[in-house]
Design an enzyme around this catalytic site. Structure first.
Site, mmCIF file in Angstrom:
data_model
loop_
_atom_site.group_PDB
_atom_site.id
_atom_site.type_symbol
_atom_site.label_atom_id
_atom_site.label_comp_id
_atom_site.label_asym_id
_atom_site.label_seq_id
_atom_site.Cartn_x
_atom_site.Cartn_y
_atom_site.Cartn_z
ATOM 1 N N ASP A 119 0.849 -1.191 0.000
ATOM 2 C CA ASP A 119 0.000 0.000 0.000
ATOM 3 C C ASP A 119 0.893 1.253 0.000
ATOM 4 O O ASP A 119 1.782 1.378 0.851
ATOM 5 C CB ASP A 119 -0.873 -0.053 1.267
ATOM 6 N N HIS A 120 0.668 2.147 -0.931
ATOM 7 C CA HIS A 120 1.398 3.420 -1.002
ATOM 8 C C HIS A 120 2.922 3.268 -1.029
ATOM 9 O O HIS A 120 3.644 3.932 -0.266
ATOM 10 C CB HIS A 120 1.005 4.356 0.159
ATOM 11 N N GLU A 156 -1.255 5.947 -9.159
ATOM 12 C CA GLU A 156 -2.226 6.932 -8.654
ATOM 13 C C GLU A 156 -2.079 8.257 -9.377
ATOM 14 O O GLU A 156 -0.976 8.750 -9.605
ATOM 15 C CB GLU A 156 -2.069 7.140 -7.138
ATOM 16 N N GLY A 185 -9.018 5.682 0.932
ATOM 17 C CA GLY A 185 -9.721 6.510 1.914
ATOM 18 C C GLY A 185 -11.195 6.184 1.980
ATOM 19 O O GLY A 185 -12.035 7.078 2.107
ATOM 20 N N ALA A 186 -11.523 4.883 1.921
ATOM 21 C CA ALA A 186 -12.926 4.493 1.732
ATOM 22 C C ALA A 186 -13.567 3.895 2.981
ATOM 23 O O ALA A 186 -14.598 3.228 2.888
ATOM 24 C CB ALA A 186 -13.018 3.526 0.554
ATOM 25 N N ASN A 196 -10.271 0.465 -0.513
ATOM 26 C CA ASN A 196 -9.271 0.374 0.567
ATOM 27 C C ASN A 196 -9.865 0.728 1.924
ATOM 28 O O ASN A 196 -10.464 1.803 2.082
ATOM 29 C CB ASN A 196 -8.135 1.366 0.296
ATOM 30 N N ILE A 197 -9.628 -0.149 2.883
ATOM 31 C CA ILE A 197 -10.190 0.061 4.225
ATOM 32 C C ILE A 197 -9.140 -0.205 5.289
ATOM 33 O O ILE A 197 -8.604 -1.324 5.383
ATOM 34 C CB ILE A 197 -11.406 -0.873 4.433
ATOM 35 N N ASP A 198 -8.846 0.798 6.059
ATOM 36 C CA ASP A 198 -7.938 0.652 7.193
ATOM 37 C C ASP A 198 -8.559 1.268 8.450
ATOM 38 O O ASP A 198 -8.693 0.614 9.485
ATOM 39 C CB ASP A 198 -6.587 1.310 6.878
HETATM 40 P P1 13P Z 1 -9.102 4.747 5.250
HETATM 41 O O1 13P Z 1 -8.291 5.646 6.111
HETATM 42 O O2 13P Z 1 -10.380 5.429 4.800
HETATM 43 O O3 13P Z 1 -9.396 3.426 5.873
HETATM 44 O O4 13P Z 1 -8.280 4.467 3.889
HETATM 45 C C1 13P Z 1 -7.302 3.447 3.855
HETATM 46 C C2 13P Z 1 -6.477 3.506 2.615
HETATM 47 O O5 13P Z 1 -6.781 4.174 1.639
HETATM 48 C C3 13P Z 1 -5.254 2.691 2.595
HETATM 49 O O6 13P Z 1 -4.506 2.881 1.438
HETATM 50 O O1 G3H Z 2 -3.227 4.921 3.556
HETATM 51 C C1 G3H Z 2 -2.884 4.753 4.714
HETATM 52 C C2 G3H Z 2 -3.197 3.484 5.414
HETATM 53 O O2 G3H Z 2 -4.236 3.687 6.337
HETATM 54 C C3 G3H Z 2 -1.967 2.922 6.071
HETATM 55 O O3 G3H Z 2 -1.645 3.675 7.192
HETATM 56 O O4 G3H Z 2 0.783 4.134 6.818
HETATM 57 O O5 G3H Z 2 -0.260 4.348 9.095
HETATM 58 O O6 G3H Z 2 0.075 2.094 8.070
HETATM 59 P P1 G3H Z 2 -0.150 3.560 7.837
HETATM 60 ZN ZN ZN Z 3 -4.576 4.876 0.667
#
Ligand code: 13P
Ligand code: G3H
Ligand code: ZN
Length: 309
Positions: free
Chosen positions: A82-83, A134, A212-213, A254-256
């Protein structure tokens, strides 16, 4: 079943009008909560690892946890960076067994974003790994960097065809008004579905990703506030908007933050209701159960990917 890349799952999701959940993992209870929900609902899955998660938990530990989940579930699971912010980080994840990576050059000028993304695609594709790029920049907190609303920018639809054809990416994350973290909107939630529609028109059949979902489930925010926390004004993306995006070109959601909220709410409840508790299994167990409940609901009622493994 071995780990898979995202090609097949995105093709089916696009054709079926649903989205795959991409959930961030940082420890064993999170991996277990998510994968148990996916197993019970027979859902394809993306487990994603940020640079911060890799630093916190260590690449090998996370890979071994995910390998254990594969054995336990026998589901199609992709493990995704991720990222990713550099070629070196992407290469290290590809060499270490990831089946998908994101190279996030969204903060770079267009030509530099293309050059970096293309370099990652060349290396990844030579190893059977899929790549997410992206265009456009989300607001919010990412790896301790706070992108202000003023510094964020919507994706320009007129750039997407050139970006995709010159880089060879397999999917594209776009900015339509979502943001990272638990504070996404000060007033009414609003997403630029017109941008998503135009991107979908310009890239027929091509998988789009929504970052960011998280919905920032109000029940968890209330629970956190009730049990000693303080998150006034936390707000996320309403579930009906995510359903709409999934029925359009969005194939990965994406869900975190929702996982963090569920876990935090469950742990806070145990500590307040049972101040003498000091066995970690007695608070991490309920946290894992809450994650499983949350993810089960997402897979069935929001993403629409239950039964599609
Ligand atoms: P949230 O902060 O909305 O869960 O987004 C997570 C995300 O985009 C991880 O790449
Ligand atoms: O996009 C961000 C994700 O929520 C991951 O967060 O970099 O703090 O692990 P993090
Ligand atoms: Zn993200």
């Amino acid at each position: 079943m071995p780990l898979v890349n995202t090609t097949e799952m995105f093709k089916k999701a696009y054709e079926g009008g649903y989205a795959i959940g991409a959930f961030n993992v940082n420890n064993m209870e999170i991996v277990q909560g998510i994968t148990e929900a996916a197993k019970e609902t027979n859902s394809p899955l993306i487990l994603q690892v940020s640079a911060g998660a890799r630093k916190y938990a260590n690449h090998t530990y996370l890979m071994k946890l995910i390998e254990a989940a594969l054995v336990e579930t026998d589901l199609p699971i992709a493990v995704h960076l991720d990222h990713g912010d550099s070629f070196e980080l992407c290469k290290s994840c590809i060499d270490g067994g990831f089946t998908s990576v994101m190279i996030d050059g969204s903060h770079l000028p267009f030509e530099e974003n293309i050059a970096l993304t293309k370099k990652v695609v060349e290396y990844a594709h030579a190893h059977g790994v899929t790549v997410e790029g992206e265009l456009g920049r989300l607001a919010g907190v990412e790896d301790d960097i706070n992108v202000s609303v003023e510094d964020s920018s919507y994706t320009k639809p007129e750039e997407v065809e050139e970006f995709v054809s010159r880089t060879g990416v397999d999917s594209l994350a776009i900015a339509i008004g979502t943001s990272h973290g638990a504070f996404k909107f000060t007033g009414e939630a609003h997403l630029r579905f017109d941008i998503l529609e135009e991107v979908g028109r310009r890239l027929p059949g091509f998988p789009i990703v929504l970052h960011g979902a998280s919905s920032v489930i109000p029940e968890y925010v209330d629970m956190i506030n009730k049990f000693g926390g303080s998150m006034p004004g936390a707000k996320g993306v309403p579930e009906d908007m995510l359903r709409k995006a999934a029925s359009m070109a969005v194939c990965k959601i994406n869900i975190d933050s929702d996982l963090r909220l569920a876990m935090t709410a469950a742990v806070r409840k145990v500590f307040v209701e049972n101040p003498s508790e000091f066995d970690p299994r007695k608070y991490l167990g309920p946290a894992r159960a809450e994650i499983k409940k949350l993810v089960t609901n997402k897979l069935i009622n929001v993403l629409g990917c239950a039964g599609k493994a």
